[in-house]
Design an enzyme around this catalytic site. Structure first.
Site, mmCIF file in Angstrom:
data_model
loop_
_atom_site.group_PDB
_atom_site.id
_atom_site.type_symbol
_atom_site.label_atom_id
_atom_site.label_comp_id
_atom_site.label_asym_id
_atom_site.label_seq_id
_atom_site.Cartn_x
_atom_site.Cartn_y
_atom_site.Cartn_z
ATOM 1 N N TYR A 144 0.842 -1.207 0.000
ATOM 2 C CA TYR A 144 0.000 0.000 0.000
ATOM 3 C C TYR A 144 0.876 1.256 0.000
ATOM 4 O O TYR A 144 0.749 2.121 -0.870
ATOM 5 C CB TYR A 144 -0.902 -0.036 1.230
ATOM 6 C CG TYR A 144 -1.876 1.107 1.348
ATOM 7 C CD1 TYR A 144 -3.021 1.157 0.552
ATOM 8 C CD2 TYR A 144 -1.683 2.127 2.288
ATOM 9 C CE1 TYR A 144 -3.946 2.196 0.693
ATOM 10 C CE2 TYR A 144 -2.601 3.160 2.427
ATOM 11 C CZ TYR A 144 -3.737 3.192 1.629
ATOM 12 O OH TYR A 144 -4.650 4.216 1.773
ATOM 13 N N ARG A 210 -3.239 8.669 16.216
ATOM 14 C CA ARG A 210 -3.767 8.989 14.885
ATOM 15 C C ARG A 210 -4.566 10.280 15.031
ATOM 16 O O ARG A 210 -5.000 10.633 16.128
ATOM 17 C CB ARG A 210 -4.703 7.882 14.356
ATOM 18 C CG ARG A 210 -4.047 6.520 14.086
ATOM 19 C CD ARG A 210 -3.052 6.555 12.932
ATOM 20 N NE ARG A 210 -2.554 5.223 12.609
ATOM 21 C CZ ARG A 210 -1.497 4.637 13.185
ATOM 22 N NH1 ARG A 210 -0.825 5.259 14.145
ATOM 23 N NH2 ARG A 210 -1.110 3.431 12.790
HETATM 24 P P1 NAD Z 1 -12.662 1.849 0.427
HETATM 25 O O1 NAD Z 1 -11.998 0.530 0.484
HETATM 26 O O2 NAD Z 1 -13.981 1.996 1.098
HETATM 27 O O3 NAD Z 1 -12.835 2.325 -1.074
HETATM 28 C C1 NAD Z 1 -11.984 1.930 -2.123
HETATM 29 C C2 NAD Z 1 -12.848 1.616 -3.322
HETATM 30 O O4 NAD Z 1 -12.011 1.251 -4.429
HETATM 31 C C3 NAD Z 1 -13.791 0.446 -3.098
HETATM 32 O O5 NAD Z 1 -15.083 0.778 -3.546
HETATM 33 C C4 NAD Z 1 -13.176 -0.690 -3.916
HETATM 34 O O6 NAD Z 1 -14.126 -1.642 -4.331
HETATM 35 C C5 NAD Z 1 -12.544 0.090 -5.042
HETATM 36 N N1 NAD Z 1 -11.451 -0.618 -5.712
HETATM 37 C C6 NAD Z 1 -10.406 -1.256 -5.137
HETATM 38 N N2 NAD Z 1 -9.586 -1.769 -6.074
HETATM 39 C C7 NAD Z 1 -10.123 -1.433 -7.281
HETATM 40 C C8 NAD Z 1 -9.755 -1.677 -8.626
HETATM 41 N N3 NAD Z 1 -8.653 -2.382 -8.929
HETATM 42 N N4 NAD Z 1 -10.549 -1.208 -9.622
HETATM 43 C C9 NAD Z 1 -11.679 -0.511 -9.322
HETATM 44 N N5 NAD Z 1 -12.086 -0.258 -8.074
HETATM 45 C C10 NAD Z 1 -11.315 -0.699 -7.045
HETATM 46 O O7 NAD Z 1 -11.621 2.907 1.011
HETATM 47 P P2 NAD Z 1 -11.780 4.465 1.297
HETATM 48 O O8 NAD Z 1 -11.496 4.679 2.733
HETATM 49 O O9 NAD Z 1 -13.015 5.006 0.715
HETATM 50 O O10 NAD Z 1 -10.526 5.033 0.493
HETATM 51 C C11 NAD Z 1 -10.664 5.663 -0.759
HETATM 52 C C12 NAD Z 1 -9.302 6.163 -1.211
HETATM 53 O O11 NAD Z 1 -8.783 7.097 -0.262
HETATM 54 C C13 NAD Z 1 -8.267 5.049 -1.353
HETATM 55 O O12 NAD Z 1 -7.480 5.298 -2.496
HETATM 56 C C14 NAD Z 1 -7.436 5.199 -0.101
HETATM 57 O O13 NAD Z 1 -6.117 4.749 -0.297
HETATM 58 C C15 NAD Z 1 -7.495 6.689 0.147
HETATM 59 N N6 NAD Z 1 -7.270 6.995 1.573
HETATM 60 C C16 NAD Z 1 -8.242 6.729 2.496
HETATM 61 C C17 NAD Z 1 -7.990 6.991 3.833
HETATM 62 C C18 NAD Z 1 -9.023 6.758 4.904
HETATM 63 O O14 NAD Z 1 -8.744 6.986 6.070
HETATM 64 N N7 NAD Z 1 -10.228 6.332 4.595
HETATM 65 C C19 NAD Z 1 -6.741 7.511 4.233
HETATM 66 C C20 NAD Z 1 -5.776 7.730 3.259
HETATM 67 C C21 NAD Z 1 -6.054 7.478 1.928
HETATM 68 N N1 UDP Z 2 -6.022 -0.510 16.002
HETATM 69 C C1 UDP Z 2 -6.369 -0.992 17.261
HETATM 70 N N2 UDP Z 2 -7.413 -1.854 17.350
HETATM 71 C C2 UDP Z 2 -8.133 -2.261 16.268
HETATM 72 C C3 UDP Z 2 -7.788 -1.767 14.988
HETATM 73 C C4 UDP Z 2 -6.708 -0.909 14.899
HETATM 74 O O1 UDP Z 2 -5.759 -0.640 18.268
HETATM 75 O O2 UDP Z 2 -9.084 -3.050 16.459
HETATM 76 C C5 UDP Z 2 -4.909 0.428 15.900
HETATM 77 C C6 UDP Z 2 -3.854 0.091 14.855
HETATM 78 O O3 UDP Z 2 -2.870 -0.764 15.413
HETATM 79 C C7 UDP Z 2 -3.315 1.467 14.510
HETATM 80 C C8 UDP Z 2 -4.504 2.395 14.686
HETATM 81 O O4 UDP Z 2 -5.432 1.670 15.472
HETATM 82 O O5 UDP Z 2 -2.309 1.833 15.435
HETATM 83 C C9 UDP Z 2 -5.171 2.792 13.381
HETATM 84 O O6 UDP Z 2 -5.428 1.600 12.644
HETATM 85 P P1 UDP Z 2 -6.237 1.595 11.277
HETATM 86 O O7 UDP Z 2 -6.189 0.194 10.784
HETATM 87 O O8 UDP Z 2 -7.581 2.212 11.467
HETATM 88 O O9 UDP Z 2 -5.462 2.572 10.307
HETATM 89 P P2 UDP Z 2 -3.913 2.873 9.999
HETATM 90 O O10 UDP Z 2 -3.759 4.294 10.339
HETATM 91 O O11 UDP Z 2 -3.029 2.000 10.840
HETATM 92 O O12 UDP Z 2 -3.762 2.577 8.551
#
Ligand code: NAD
Ligand code: UDP
Length: 313
Positions: A144, A210
């Site tokens: 990732y 976080r």
């Molecule tokens: P999510 O898993 O809910 O959404 C990701 C979506 O992408 C899903 O609908 C999944 O089915 C789709 N997907 C995955 N692989 C695919 C592929 N090969 N082709 C087409 N569709 C595909 O996650 P999210 O939290 O909504 O995250 C959305 C974006 O934001 C991601 O790129 C993630 O890396 C980024 N992001 C999210 C967070 C967060 O905290 N939620 C933090 C940092 C970055």
């Molecule tokens: N974490 C936790 N308990 C859980 C799930 C996650 O203590 O049931 C902790 C994890 O080890 C990390 C933080 O919560 O330190 C955030 O985890 P998350 O998977 O939500 O996102 P990350 O920021 O690590 O991608």
């Protein structure tokens, strides 16, 4: 009004973004392979003539006529992206190449959903955009982290080589309704455990931190970045700079749900970042953006959502 492609549009963040863009009157194409996304997240948009849903995998090429691309397709929770790490890397890297190729061909503006994970387990705290990160290239999070880093590289190379109109945001932990209750992320785990009266699983001693951003705040920042002045590429951090330990989060969830759940400790996964907090000066200056929703308020809204869906899961 614009023709806008949202990859990963049926996921957690993507579904909120699609809703905003559809309600504004844009022609929205939501593209998703439904690996972690769900049709039900965008079900209410199906009635709109300006919304279209395509089942497609961005590791395969696609030809569309659009003005803007939000590239969100990629599993985001650690258990999901570690489930098939090679596929995660392909989605980030080959997916980025396909979306950048599409943007180049039709002269579309393209925004990449990058992540605070590009900073890895940071030695600098809080993290400004100029920090280059401390990422393990061979660990369980690398598919990732390194995938997202390579995607950023591709975005900037397309910008330099082809003048592609790019925007890169680095999203910090975001939460809210439409999160998958079983995605294994900390907010969804703690709320589901509290609502079910199960033990709350804090990994390690719970002192890791976080900074949690409510999804509505994030969507506003993302939208402002997409529509920011030409030439402002980012990367720009989008997140809430208020930092919590995981123990504090567990206690807040217990308090807000009124749960009788007990906190238990489980092993800390490898490479779990010890601290994470964004510097958001650039977003404030360039986008006039900062988050407004406090953790208690956002958690309450998320708890209400999970209460509604808990018996359907
Ligand atoms: P999510 O898993 O809910 O959404 C990701 C979506 O992408 C899903 O609908 C999944 O089915 C789709 N997907 C995955 N692989 C695919 C592929 N090969 N082709 C087409 N569709 C595909 O996650 P999210 O939290 O909504 O995250 C959305 C974006 O934001 C991601 O790129 C993630 O890396 C980024 N992001 C999210 C967070 C967060 O905290 N939620 C933090 C940092 C970055
Ligand atoms: N974490 C936790 N308990 C859980 C799930 C996650 O203590 O049931 C902790 C994890 O080890 C990390 C933080 O919560 O330190 C955030 O985890 P998350 O998977 O939500 O996102 P990350 O920021 O690590 O991608």
């Amino acid at each position: 009004m614009k023709r806008i492609l949202v990859t990963g549009g049926a996921g957690f963040i993507g579904s909120h973004l699609c809703e905003k863009l559809v309600k504004e009157g844009n022609e929205v194409i939501c593209l998703d392979n439904f690996f972690t996304g769900k049709k039900k997240n965008v079900k209410k948009l199906m009635d709109y003539d300006n919304f279209e849903l395509i089942r497609h995998d961005i590791t395969k090429e696609i030809y569309l006529e659009i003005d803007q691309i939000y590239n969100l397709a990629c599993p985001a929770s650690p258990p999901h992206y570690q489930y098939n790490p090679i596929k995660t890397a392909k989605t980030s890297v080959i997916g980025a190449i396909h979306m950048l190729g599409l943007a180049k061909r039709v002269h579309a503006r393209i925004l990449q959903a990058s992540t605070s994970e590009v900073y890895g387990d940071p030695e600098i705290h809080p993290q400004p955009e100029c920090y280059r990160g401390c990422v393990n290239p061979i660990g369980i999070r690398s598919c990732y982290d390194e995938g997202k880093r390579m995607a950023e590289t591709l975005f900037f190379d397309y910008h330099r080589e082809h003048n592609t109109d790019i925007k890169v945001i680095r999203i910090f932990n975001t939460y809210g309704p439409n999160m998958d209750p079983n995605d294994g992320r900390v907010v969804s785990n703690f709320i589901m455990q509290a609502l079910k009266g199960e033990d709350i699983t804090v990994y390690g001693d719970g002192s890791q931190t976080r900074s949690f951003c409510y999804v509505d705040d994030l969507i506003e920042g993302m939208y402002r970045m997409m529509n920011s002045k030409e030439g402002f590429t980012g990367p720009v951090n989008l997140g809430n700079p208020v930092e919590y330990t995981m123990l504090e989060l567990a206690e807040k969830v217990i308090q807000l749900t009124g749960s009788k759940s007990q906190i238990i400790h489980m092993p800390l996964p490898s490479d779990d970042p010890a601290q994470r907090k964004p510097v958001i000066d650039l977003a404030q200056k360039e986008l006039g953006w900062e988050p407004h929703i406090m953790l208690e308020d956002g958690l309450q809204r998320t708890i209400d959502y999970f209460k509604e869906i808990i018996w359907k899961e």
